[in-house]
Write a protein that holds these residues in place. Sequence first.
Motif, PDB file in Angstrom:
ATOM      1  N   PRO A 145       0.798  -1.227   0.000  1.00 46.30           N
ATOM      2  CA  PRO A 145       0.000   0.000   0.000  1.00 46.30           C
ATOM      3  C   PRO A 145       0.830   1.277   0.000  1.00 46.30           C
ATOM      4  CG  PRO A 145      -0.998  -1.614   1.448  1.00 46.30           C
ATOM      5  CD  PRO A 145       0.309  -2.194   1.004  1.00 46.30           C
ATOM      6  N   GLU A 146       1.965   1.267   0.668  1.00 46.52           N
ATOM      7  CA  GLU A 146       2.802   2.463   0.699  1.00 46.52           C
ATOM      8  C   GLU A 146       3.360   2.799  -0.688  1.00 46.52           C
ATOM      9  OE1 GLU A 146       2.211   0.865   4.628  1.00 46.52           O
ATOM     10  OE2 GLU A 146       2.954  -0.104   2.785  1.00 46.52           O
ATOM     11  N   THR A 147       3.651   1.773  -1.481  1.00 45.86           N
ATOM     12  CA  THR A 147       4.107   1.998  -2.853  1.00 45.86           C
ATOM     13  C   THR A 147       2.965   2.522  -3.711  1.00 45.86           C
ATOM     14  OG1 THR A 147       5.710   0.205  -2.602  1.00 45.86           O
ATOM     15  CG2 THR A 147       5.201   0.900  -4.857  1.00 45.86           C
ATOM     16  N   VAL A 148       1.771   1.978  -3.494  1.00 46.47           N
ATOM     17  CA  VAL A 148       0.590   2.473  -4.207  1.00 46.47           C
ATOM     18  C   VAL A 148       0.384   3.949  -3.893  1.00 46.47           C
ATOM     19  CG1 VAL A 148      -1.899   2.210  -4.547  1.00 46.47           C
ATOM     20  CG2 VAL A 148      -0.475   0.180  -4.161  1.00 46.47           C
ATOM     21  N   ALA A 149       0.557   4.322  -2.636  1.00 44.09           N
ATOM     22  CA  ALA A 149       0.363   5.719  -2.238  1.00 44.09           C
ATOM     23  C   ALA A 149       1.362   6.636  -2.948  1.00 44.09           C
ATOM     24  CB  ALA A 149       0.502   5.850  -0.725  1.00 44.09           C
ATOM     25  N   ARG A 150       2.596   6.192  -3.103  1.00 47.38           N
ATOM     26  CA  ARG A 150       3.581   7.000  -3.844  1.00 47.38           C
ATOM     27  C   ARG A 150       3.117   7.195  -5.288  1.00 47.38           C
ATOM     28  NH1 ARG A 150       9.355   4.497  -3.692  1.00 47.38           N
ATOM     29  NH2 ARG A 150       9.922   6.546  -4.576  1.00 47.38           N
ATOM     30  N   LEU A 151       2.625   6.130  -5.892  1.00 42.69           N
ATOM     31  CA  LEU A 151       2.190   6.207  -7.289  1.00 42.69           C
ATOM     32  C   LEU A 151       0.902   7.011  -7.436  1.00 42.69           C
ATOM     33  CD1 LEU A 151       3.047   2.544  -8.259  1.00 42.69           C
ATOM     34  CD2 LEU A 151       4.074   4.601  -9.254  1.00 42.69           C
ATOM     35  N   ALA A 152       0.067   7.027  -6.411  1.00 38.22           N
ATOM     36  CA  ALA A 152      -1.199   7.760  -6.475  1.00 38.22           C
ATOM     37  C   ALA A 152      -0.986   9.261  -6.620  1.00 38.22           C
ATOM     38  CB  ALA A 152      -2.041   7.465  -5.231  1.00 38.22           C
ATOM     39  N   SER A 153       0.216   9.730  -6.299  1.00 36.44           N
ATOM     40  CA  SER A 153       0.495  11.167  -6.441  1.00 36.44           C
ATOM     41  C   SER A 153       0.769  11.557  -7.887  1.00 36.44           C
ATOM     42  CB  SER A 153       1.693  11.553  -5.560  1.00 36.44           C
ATOM     43  OG  SER A 153       2.884  10.934  -6.040  1.00 36.44           O
ATOM     44  N   ILE A 154       0.922  10.574  -8.775  1.00 40.18           N
ATOM     45  CA  ILE A 154       1.134  10.835 -10.203  1.00 40.18           C
ATOM     46  C   ILE A 154      -0.234  11.040 -10.854  1.00 40.18           C
ATOM     47  CG2 ILE A 154       2.036   9.891 -12.354  1.00 40.18           C
ATOM     48  CD1 ILE A 154       4.062   8.309 -10.597  1.00 40.18           C
ATOM     49  N   ALA A 155      -0.403  12.118 -11.570  1.00 40.89           N
ATOM     50  CA  ALA A 155      -1.737  12.575 -11.980  1.00 40.89           C
ATOM     51  C   ALA A 155      -2.527  11.539 -12.766  1.00 40.89           C
ATOM     52  CB  ALA A 155      -1.615  13.864 -12.785  1.00 40.89           C
ATOM     53  N   ASN A 156      -1.883  10.816 -13.686  1.00 36.16           N
ATOM     54  CA  ASN A 156      -2.662   9.917 -14.528  1.00 36.16           C
ATOM     55  C   ASN A 156      -2.692   8.476 -14.019  1.00 36.16           C
ATOM     56  OD1 ASN A 156       0.082   9.822 -15.299  1.00 36.16           O
ATOM     57  ND2 ASN A 156      -0.416   8.955 -17.303  1.00 36.16           N
ATOM     58  N   ILE A 157      -2.196   8.241 -12.815  1.00 32.90           N
ATOM     59  CA  ILE A 157      -2.428   6.956 -12.141  1.00 32.90           C
ATOM     60  C   ILE A 157      -3.631   7.156 -11.231  1.00 32.90           C
ATOM     61  CG2 ILE A 157      -1.501   5.243 -10.541  1.00 32.90           C
ATOM     62  CD1 ILE A 157       1.241   5.714 -11.729  1.00 32.90           C
ATOM     63  N   LEU A 176      -4.319   5.945   2.770  1.00 30.20           N
ATOM     64  CA  LEU A 176      -3.054   6.396   2.204  1.00 30.20           C
ATOM     65  C   LEU A 176      -3.217   7.166   0.895  1.00 30.20           C
ATOM     66  CD1 LEU A 176      -0.866   3.202   2.770  1.00 30.20           C
ATOM     67  CD2 LEU A 176      -0.565   5.413   3.906  1.00 30.20           C
ATOM     68  N   CYS A 177      -4.223   6.779   0.101  1.00 29.68           N
ATOM     69  CA  CYS A 177      -4.320   7.302  -1.272  1.00 29.68           C
ATOM     70  C   CYS A 177      -5.384   8.372  -1.453  1.00 29.68           C
ATOM     71  CB  CYS A 177      -4.590   6.150  -2.246  1.00 29.68           C
ATOM     72  SG  CYS A 177      -3.304   4.895  -2.225  1.00 29.68           S
ATOM     73  N   GLY A 178      -6.270   8.536  -0.490  1.00 29.48           N
ATOM     74  CA  GLY A 178      -7.266   9.590  -0.565  1.00 29.48           C
ATOM     75  C   GLY A 178      -8.580   9.149  -1.182  1.00 29.48           C
ATOM     76  N   ALA A 179      -9.577   9.996  -1.065  1.00 22.14           N
ATOM     77  CA  ALA A 179     -10.945   9.657  -1.452  1.00 22.14           C
ATOM     78  C   ALA A 179     -11.129   9.540  -2.953  1.00 22.14           C
ATOM     79  CB  ALA A 179     -11.907  10.708  -0.894  1.00 22.14           C
ATOM     80  N   ASP A 180     -10.296  10.214  -3.737  1.00 21.61           N
ATOM     81  CA  ASP A 180     -10.495  10.233  -5.189  1.00 21.61           C
ATOM     82  C   ASP A 180      -9.785   9.094  -5.921  1.00 21.61           C
ATOM     83  OD1 ASP A 180     -12.043  12.521  -4.978  1.00 21.61           O
ATOM     84  OD2 ASP A 180     -10.333  13.864  -5.221  1.00 21.61           O
ATOM     85  N   PHE A 181      -8.923   8.373  -5.224  1.00 24.08           N
ATOM     86  CA  PHE A 181      -8.197   7.264  -5.845  1.00 24.08           C
ATOM     87  C   PHE A 181      -9.132   6.061  -5.924  1.00 24.08           C
ATOM     88  CE2 PHE A 181      -4.863   3.910  -5.938  1.00 24.08           C
ATOM     89  CZ  PHE A 181      -4.096   4.396  -6.985  1.00 24.08           C
ATOM     90  N   GLY A 199     -14.802   0.451  -1.348  1.00 24.04           N
ATOM     91  CA  GLY A 199     -14.268   0.293  -2.690  1.00 24.04           C
ATOM     92  C   GLY A 199     -15.200   0.846  -3.751  1.00 24.04           C
ATOM     93  N   ASP A 200     -14.700   0.966  -4.972  1.00 20.00           N
ATOM     94  CA  ASP A 200     -15.453   1.604  -6.053  1.00 20.00           C
ATOM     95  C   ASP A 200     -16.024   0.631  -7.081  1.00 20.00           C
ATOM     96  OD1 ASP A 200     -15.044   4.577  -5.552  1.00 20.00           O
ATOM     97  OD2 ASP A 200     -12.981   3.838  -5.484  1.00 20.00           O
ATOM     98  N   GLY A 201     -15.694  -0.645  -6.977  1.00 19.56           N
ATOM     99  CA  GLY A 201     -16.231  -1.601  -7.937  1.00 19.56           C
ATOM    100  C   GLY A 201     -15.451  -2.891  -7.929  1.00 19.56           C
ATOM    101  N   VAL A 202     -15.818  -3.763  -8.860  1.00 19.22           N
ATOM    102  CA  VAL A 202     -15.161  -5.061  -9.019  1.00 19.22           C
ATOM    103  C   VAL A 202     -14.790  -5.242 -10.485  1.00 19.22           C
ATOM    104  CG1 VAL A 202     -15.361  -7.556  -8.727  1.00 19.22           C
ATOM    105  CG2 VAL A 202     -16.610  -6.042  -7.193  1.00 19.22           C
TER     106      VAL A 202
END
Length: 291
Positions: A145-157, A176-181, A199-202
């Motif tokens: 999850p911590e790696t995902v959070a780093r990548l979530a800061s990139i606009a098109n991820i 870690l990634c915020g409500a919009d991720f 979660g947002d879907g499957v």
Amino acid sequence: MFRGSIVALITPMHPDGEVDDISLRRLVECHVAAGTTALVAVGTTGESATLDATEHCHVIRRTVEFAAGRIPVIAGTGANSTREAIDLTRCAKDAGAVAALLVTPYYNKPTQEGLYLHHRAIAEAVDIPQILYNVPGRTACDMQPETVARLASIANIIGIKEATGDLTRVTRLRHLCGADFLLYSGDDATGCEFMLLGGDGVISVTANLAPQQMQAMCVAALTGDRERAHALNQPLDALHHDLFVQSNPIPVKWAAAELGLCGTGIRLPLTWLSAEHEARVLAALTQAQLR
């Protein structure tokens, strides 16, 4: 961008293993009619590992063509080579896919820093929304999850398909990634609860066979209606499990052929469903009232 049931679309094939465009068109039409939120073309369930690069791009282009703007197409473009993943992601953008789904590199077991640099390089190279895909049971590589959070800061991820089945990750990733991720389950068996937890879907294998039922369940879960979501999910529960009695997509392609959705083609080294499992998958289809 996409909330609800997203089908991990099978790639229909003729008995000789060649891609069956006619059946692909029919499958796309079924999902348009059923109200499926989006299609994933050439993911794991679409046999991405056995299609060459030309075929991979062909299936993406055809899926986009058949969808004709009526349903979004997300293209599976992951690879264990960063250069290959960039090439496939460019192909997806050129074909008109609305986003790319990128599995973590498999077999070569990169570090967490390697995963970060791999996905950052793809995001910087191709300006298309990108969804990470973590499925350590197949890749032998678990993106933390911590790696995902780093990548979530990139606009098109914009999100992740989390296929560990570990529901504790939903809360952790959201924090870690915020409500919009965007957080998608990649595990049908726990997908309902994944959405009820935020979660947002499957991204679903089951949706290949029961698209309307999956979408209805997802709508209920996403609106927080736990009782209705569980009631809609219960008839699908056997499918969620029994479509994995052998390696995906072996059981789902067999079941789709039984329902007349496609022919009997599959690519080696995958083989057709073993006879000993047929009754179990048929029973799951019956429980879901699909036959």
